[in-house]
Write a protein that holds these residues in place. Structure first.
Motif, PDB file in Angstrom:
ATOM      1  N   MET A   1       0.845  -1.209   0.000  1.00  0.00           N
ATOM      2  CA  MET A   1       0.000   0.000   0.000  1.00  0.00           C
ATOM      3  C   MET A   1       0.877   1.254   0.000  1.00  0.00           C
ATOM      4  O   MET A   1       0.626   2.205  -0.746  1.00  0.00           O
ATOM      5  CB  MET A   1      -0.905  -0.019   1.238  1.00  0.00           C
ATOM      6  N   LYS A   2       1.901   1.261   0.831  1.00  0.00           N
ATOM      7  CA  LYS A   2       2.803   2.425   0.865  1.00  0.00           C
ATOM      8  C   LYS A   2       3.468   2.626  -0.496  1.00  0.00           C
ATOM      9  O   LYS A   2       3.513   3.738  -1.027  1.00  0.00           O
ATOM     10  CB  LYS A   2       3.883   2.242   1.938  1.00  0.00           C
TER      11      LYS A   2
ATOM     12  N   ASN B   1       1.164   4.023  -3.071  1.00  0.00           N
ATOM     13  CA  ASN B   1       0.874   5.443  -2.868  1.00  0.00           C
ATOM     14  C   ASN B   1       2.045   6.330  -3.270  1.00  0.00           C
ATOM     15  O   ASN B   1       1.860   7.472  -3.671  1.00  0.00           O
ATOM     16  CB  ASN B   1       0.487   5.708  -1.416  1.00  0.00           C
TER      17      ASN B   1
ATOM     18  N   LEU C   1      -7.179  -8.232  -3.772  1.00  0.00           N
ATOM     19  CA  LEU C   1      -8.304  -7.985  -2.877  1.00  0.00           C
ATOM     20  C   LEU C   1      -8.211  -6.589  -2.262  1.00  0.00           C
ATOM     21  O   LEU C   1      -9.191  -5.830  -2.216  1.00  0.00           O
ATOM     22  CB  LEU C   1      -8.281  -9.045  -1.777  1.00  0.00           C
ATOM     23  N   MET C   2      -7.028  -6.237  -1.790  1.00  0.00           N
ATOM     24  CA  MET C   2      -6.824  -4.914  -1.169  1.00  0.00           C
ATOM     25  C   MET C   2      -7.097  -3.806  -2.179  1.00  0.00           C
ATOM     26  O   MET C   2      -7.758  -2.810  -1.852  1.00  0.00           O
ATOM     27  CB  MET C   2      -5.403  -4.806  -0.622  1.00  0.00           C
TER      28      MET C   2
ATOM     29  N   GLN D   1     -10.895  -3.683  -2.596  1.00  0.00           N
ATOM     30  CA  GLN D   1     -11.647  -3.231  -1.422  1.00  0.00           C
ATOM     31  C   GLN D   1     -11.324  -1.788  -1.042  1.00  0.00           C
ATOM     32  O   GLN D   1     -12.145  -1.116  -0.419  1.00  0.00           O
ATOM     33  CB  GLN D   1     -11.384  -4.175  -0.245  1.00  0.00           C
ATOM     34  N   PHE D   2     -10.123  -1.331  -1.408  1.00  0.00           N
ATOM     35  CA  PHE D   2      -9.754   0.058  -1.101  1.00  0.00           C
ATOM     36  C   PHE D   2      -9.864   0.978  -2.317  1.00  0.00           C
ATOM     37  O   PHE D   2      -9.350   2.079  -2.289  1.00  0.00           O
ATOM     38  CB  PHE D   2      -8.371   0.116  -0.441  1.00  0.00           C
ATOM     39  N   PHE D   3     -10.516   0.510  -3.355  1.00  0.00           N
ATOM     40  CA  PHE D   3     -10.822   1.365  -4.512  1.00  0.00           C
ATOM     41  C   PHE D   3      -9.565   2.023  -5.082  1.00  0.00           C
ATOM     42  O   PHE D   3      -9.563   3.202  -5.425  1.00  0.00           O
ATOM     43  CB  PHE D   3     -11.857   2.432  -4.121  1.00  0.00           C
ATOM     44  N   MET D   4      -8.481   1.254  -5.129  1.00  0.00           N
ATOM     45  CA  MET D   4      -7.230   1.818  -5.631  1.00  0.00           C
ATOM     46  C   MET D   4      -7.235   1.792  -7.159  1.00  0.00           C
ATOM     47  O   MET D   4      -7.955   1.003  -7.781  1.00  0.00           O
ATOM     48  CB  MET D   4      -6.058   1.033  -5.051  1.00  0.00           C
ATOM     49  N   SER D   5      -6.408   2.651  -7.757  1.00  0.00           N
ATOM     50  CA  SER D   5      -6.502   2.846  -9.207  1.00  0.00           C
ATOM     51  C   SER D   5      -5.590   1.920 -10.009  1.00  0.00           C
ATOM     52  O   SER D   5      -5.715   1.826 -11.211  1.00  0.00           O
ATOM     53  CB  SER D   5      -6.161   4.292  -9.552  1.00  0.00           C
TER      54      SER D   5
END
Lengths: 281, 281
Positions: free
Chosen positions: B138-139, B142, B164-165, B168-172
């Motif tokens: 995630m880091k 970003n 999945l992450m 679920q976190f609506f990442m692009s």
């Protein structure tokens, strides 16, 4: 005002807005996340967002994961139609209005609040509360991808933890703290004030009084945290006190008030209602 | 090739690249996160990223939070200079090479893997491992803000949880799974293969043999999961078996192989070395 309930639809809509040309490079997006039951406090966040951004997005989502078992999720005031009106009148461009099933699935990845800073103060009496707050805020930020996001200083620990998450996860949004809005008699606005009976509301004034007392003591040159806290506790009695704390702006304990770097926080129970407030000195 | 160790500097650098005009709208960024000790498997990820994107970023970061106490963090092969050469020769545009102190601070917000899917298979023998994986990914996402990110199918559970992450976190970012690269004799490439003695390396071939056996059984029309797993376990003996599982692509148990929707996974210990492999049918 556009009302959107699908995260994917909102994401696409805002992406095209953000990529279009604005005053300084790309268009700026100001974001105000709320749980609904909007009051003057929220309106002041929206106003600030309007001043600083070309597009303003408000979300209304009563986030179930930040309520612990037995807490007041079902009882939390719901005012969907009034909230929509308030957003419209305040000049909100896009209202995000998702359902829990739009935001959460089964067996989820989630955010874990810091082991120390997430489990003191409100996190101590509501263990796990901030996991839910940070999880939904991370999701909302990823959907909206805002330039700036607006949070009230009243929920100071929440503000502190969200700022920490943004920093530690290298997120691009700028967090803007906004001053607490108060009733004329000093009571900080909160959706939970609706729970208070008339006699309880009078009792609740002790919270802001205790903060004014602390500020007056500091003005008189009293900086010793122990002395200030003890005077505040005396004023707050006989309310059930969850905490009275004097911290620096990064939420470390202070033994002496440091002007320009101090937050004094109070949380008490008035009747059955948990109320918090703070002052930044 | 530009080498950058500061997350903020990389973020700024890539932001300007991503905002410039590319073939289709903005420039595309392909990202390959690694822990170093690069081998042909990583090179195949980089190649794929080169094919599909205008700019390719590789990170080399031996992430401490995904190693449990007593695991092989200190022993993990380090080949910084060789790794840089490999990236340079492979046409990588930007190499991100941070230190742990660039990536982590004190009392951190972190990611919690799903309570079920994050604690089965490798997550069962390494509880908490995937929290560290998801936190660092995630880091990194970003910081890099990639258009596409590349992960080997060999670490199938990791790939599943990261996908999945992202969802679920609506990442692009788009997650691109890349086929496992194998030695001529079938052994899946892994940085941990360096630990194997000659006799252990021979024993390790049983892993890919067991997967070929499963595939052959399916070709012959044997779809019963129990029957396949039992034949595989027989072949793998006397290695210490952590698991032999037949799952659908979302990692739910299957009692019968579903062609086009099945992953068969093995993890064993060869000598002191934990090795895993899988086949997608």
């Amino acid at each position: 005002m556009k009302i959107i309930s699908s995260p994917q639809e909102l994401k696409e809509h805002l992406k095209s807005i953000k990529n279009s040309i604005g005053f300084q490079g790309n268009q700026s997006i100001g974001f105000v996340p709320t749980m609904g039951a909007l009051h003057e406090g929220h309106i002041s966040l929206i106003k600030k967002a309007k001043e600083q951004n070309e597009t303003v997005v408000v979300s209304i989502f009563l986030n179930p994961t930040q309520f612990l078992k037995g807490e007041d999720l079902d009882k939390y005031p719901k005012k969907d139609e009034a909230d929509k009106k308030i957003c419209e009148i305040s000049g909100v461009d896009v209202l995000f209005f998702p359902q829990p099933s739009d935001m959460y699935g089964a067996d989820e990845v989630s955010i874990l609040a810091p082991k120390v800073r997430g489990y003191v103060l409100e996190g101590e009496s509501r263990p796990g509360h901030f996991n839910g707050v940070l999880t939904v805020v991370m999701k909302l930020f990823n959907i909206v991808n805002p330039t700036r996001a607006y949070f009230g200083k009243k929920d100071a620990q929440q503000l502190n933890l969200i700022s920490l998450m943004v920093k530690q996860f290298f997120m691009s949004v700028e967090i803007i703290p906004v001053d607490t809005v108060r009733e004329k008699d000093g009571l900080a606005l909160s959706s939970r004030n609706a729970y208070l009976r008339k006699d309880e509301r009078a009792e609740a004034l002790k919270i802001s009084s205790s903060l004014r007392l602390s500020s007056a003591m500091v003005s008189r040159g009293v900086l010793d945290a122990k002395e200030i806290k003890s005077a505040m506790r005396e004023l707050l009695a006989p309310l059930e006190i969850f905490y009275v704390e004097i911290l620096d702006r990064e939420f470390n304990q202070l033994s002496k008030v440091e002007i320009g770097n101090t937050v004094i926080l109070v949380e008490v129970k008035v009747g059955a209602t948990r109320l918090l407030d703070n002052i930044w000195l």
